[in-house]
Enzyme design. Structure first.
Site, PDB file in Angstrom:
ATOM      1  N   SER A 230       0.862  -1.189   0.000  1.00 32.97           N
ATOM      2  CA  SER A 230       0.000   0.000   0.000  1.00 32.97           C
ATOM      3  C   SER A 230       0.892   1.231   0.000  1.00 32.97           C
ATOM      4  CB  SER A 230      -0.891   0.008   1.236  1.00 32.97           C
ATOM      5  OG  SER A 230      -1.391   1.321   1.406  1.00 32.97           O
TER       6      SER A 230
ATOM      7  N   MET B 100      -8.701   8.227  -0.641  1.00 34.07           N
ATOM      8  CA  MET B 100      -9.566   8.656   0.467  1.00 34.07           C
ATOM      9  C   MET B 100     -10.016  10.089   0.243  1.00 34.07           C
ATOM     10  SD  MET B 100      -7.437   7.134   3.667  1.00 34.07           S
ATOM     11  CE  MET B 100      -6.667   5.510   3.604  1.00 34.07           C
TER      12      MET B 100
ATOM     13  N   MET C 234     -11.525  -5.787   4.537  1.00 31.75           N
ATOM     14  CA  MET C 234     -10.787  -4.873   5.408  1.00 31.75           C
ATOM     15  C   MET C 234     -10.582  -5.567   6.755  1.00 31.75           C
ATOM     16  SD  MET C 234     -10.243  -2.221   3.574  1.00 31.75           S
ATOM     17  CE  MET C 234      -9.328  -1.418   4.878  1.00 31.75           C
TER      18      MET C 234
ATOM     19  N   HIS D 189      -8.049   1.179  -4.589  1.00 34.36           N
ATOM     20  CA  HIS D 189      -9.026   0.943  -3.518  1.00 34.36           C
ATOM     21  C   HIS D 189      -9.710   2.272  -3.237  1.00 34.36           C
ATOM     22  CE1 HIS D 189      -9.556  -0.022   1.075  1.00 34.36           C
ATOM     23  NE2 HIS D 189     -10.713   0.137   0.445  1.00 34.36           N
TER      24      HIS D 189
ATOM     25  N   HIS E 259      -0.891  -1.295  -4.490  1.00 29.45           N
ATOM     26  CA  HIS E 259      -2.185  -0.984  -3.859  1.00 29.45           C
ATOM     27  C   HIS E 259      -2.261   0.528  -3.646  1.00 29.45           C
ATOM     28  CE1 HIS E 259      -5.828  -1.976  -1.603  1.00 29.45           C
ATOM     29  NE2 HIS E 259      -5.444  -1.079  -0.707  1.00 29.45           N
TER      30      HIS E 259
ATOM     31  N   MET F 253     -12.002   4.669  -1.407  1.00 31.43           N
ATOM     32  CA  MET F 253     -12.723   4.954  -0.162  1.00 31.43           C
ATOM     33  C   MET F 253     -13.328   6.338  -0.364  1.00 31.43           C
ATOM     34  SD  MET F 253      -9.810   3.404   2.351  1.00 31.43           S
ATOM     35  CE  MET F 253      -8.593   3.411   1.048  1.00 31.43           C
TER      36      MET F 253
ATOM     37  N   ASP G  33      -4.481   3.612  -2.352  1.00 36.53           N
ATOM     38  CA  ASP G  33      -5.594   3.965  -1.455  1.00 36.53           C
ATOM     39  C   ASP G  33      -6.097   5.380  -1.721  1.00 36.53           C
ATOM     40  OD1 ASP G  33      -5.989   1.657   0.263  1.00 36.53           O
ATOM     41  OD2 ASP G  33      -3.952   2.044   0.976  1.00 36.53           O
TER      42      ASP G  33
ATOM     43  N   ASP H 178      -6.701  -6.448   3.721  1.00 33.56           N
ATOM     44  CA  ASP H 178      -6.093  -5.108   3.797  1.00 33.56           C
ATOM     45  C   ASP H 178      -6.189  -4.549   5.210  1.00 33.56           C
ATOM     46  OD1 ASP H 178      -5.267  -2.495   3.371  1.00 33.56           O
ATOM     47  OD2 ASP H 178      -6.845  -1.993   1.928  1.00 33.56           O
TER      48      ASP H 178
HETATM   49  C1  DX5 Z   1      -6.584   1.594   5.124  1.00 34.67           C
HETATM   50  C2  DX5 Z   1      -5.964   1.263   3.767  1.00 34.67           C
HETATM   51  C3  DX5 Z   1      -4.854   0.269   3.819  1.00 34.67           C
HETATM   52  C4  DX5 Z   1      -3.698   0.666   4.646  1.00 34.67           C
HETATM   53  C5  DX5 Z   1      -2.961  -0.552   5.068  1.00 34.67           C
HETATM   54  O1  DX5 Z   1      -7.736   2.342   4.921  1.00 34.67           O
HETATM   55  O2  DX5 Z   1      -6.954   0.732   2.915  1.00 34.67           O
HETATM   56  O3  DX5 Z   1      -4.437  -0.092   2.520  1.00 34.67           O
HETATM   57  O4  DX5 Z   1      -2.850   1.550   4.004  1.00 34.67           O
HETATM   58  O5  DX5 Z   1      -1.919  -0.143   5.878  1.00 34.67           O
HETATM   59  P1  DX5 Z   1      -1.172  -1.093   6.907  1.00 34.67           P
HETATM   60  O6  DX5 Z   1      -0.613  -2.241   6.129  1.00 34.67           O
HETATM   61  O7  DX5 Z   1      -0.134  -0.182   7.463  1.00 34.67           O
HETATM   62  O8  DX5 Z   1      -2.192  -1.530   7.910  1.00 34.67           O
HETATM   63 ZN    ZN Z   2      -6.468  -0.220   0.921  1.00 36.04          ZN
END
Ligand code: DX5
Ligand code: ZN
Length: 229
Positions: A11, A40, A141, A70, A36, A72, A38, A179
């Site tokens: 990630s 947000m 998740m 991903h 990956h 969000m 992310d 994840d």
């Molecule tokens: C959380 C993200 C994850 C996160 C995982 O909302 O979707 O991808 O970055 O991070 P670690 O591996 O540090 O838990």
């Molecule tokens: Zn993620």
């Protein structure tokens, strides 16, 4: 259905954003399979990260590996064509963030990407009832979404086993991704519960030697998969 080749998905939330292209190159050279990514929006989750421009910049930088976006964000549909255009390979979204889940899945596919559905720790698996035939990835998740560096929620293991059973019963090659809080010392149990795609942010990027973490992860995954077989 044979177990799919395991994929390690760093990630980039935990990467160095001031030199992101080089950090992504480094983690791929160290043996990662996919990136990956992310996204947000400070609305669906209480944090704000990166969008299609950054995805496109990674492609222009020369990243060839699949980019696993991903989302969000809420709403979801408006941003899907932009990510497809920016070079996303997989696009996953949370069913709670879409008014019309089937339509969103179709939209991702129409734009040439692989659709995935994401389940928060408290999201019931009933969302798979009419979608499993249309998606290429289920993302569970194992923390509440929004931040890297959280602790793995142990109840995810039972949920993984249940999704594994449903995927196997479907006969489709659907990836099962996990994840949040994935580390070298719990990845074996996660693989044994049926995951084949492993997101890890802080566990990889907080270490100097990405390759050492990734190979330790692979070793623990293959031992766990041998026990499952
Ligand atoms: C959380 C993200 C994850 C996160 C995982 O909302 O979707 O991808 O970055 O991070 P670690 O591996 O540090 O838990
Ligand atoms: Zn993620």
């Amino acid at each position: 259905m044979p177990v799919q080749t395991p994929w390690i998905a760093p990630s980039i939330l935990s990467a160095n954003f001031a030199r992101l292209g080089d950090d992504v190159d480094a983690v791929l050279a160290a043996g990662a399979d996919i990136v990956h990514f992310d996204v947000m929006d400070n609305h669906y989750v209480p944090n704000l990260t990166i969008g299609p421009l950054v995805c496109e910049a990674l492609r222009k930088h020369g990243v060839k590996a699949p980019i696993d976006v991903h989302l969000m964000v809420k709403p979801v549909d408006r941003i899907i064509p932009d990510f497809a255009q920016a070079g996303a390979s997989i696009i996953s979204f949370h069913p709670e963030a879409s008014e019309h889940v089937d339509r969103t899945i179709a939209l991702i596919r129409e734009h040439g990407c692989r659709p995935g559905l994401v389940f928060n720790p408290a999201t019931p698996l009933s969302h798979l009832d009419y979608t499993l035939g249309q998606i290429d990835l289920v993302l569970l998740m194992s923390v509440n979404p929004g931040f890297g560096g959280q602790k793995f929620i142990p109840g995810t293991l039972d949920k993984l086993r249940e999704v594994r059973r449903r995927i196997d019963a479907s006969g489709r090659a659907v990836r099962l991704e996990v994840d949040g809080g994935v580390k070298v010392d719990n990845i074996g149990a996660i693989a044994a519960a049926g995951a084949d795609t492993f997101v890890a942010g802080s566990a990889i990027f907080s270490e100097k030697d990405y390759g050492a973490v990734i190979s330790a992860m692979r070793q623990n995954i293959s031992e766990a998969q041998l026990l499952r077989a």
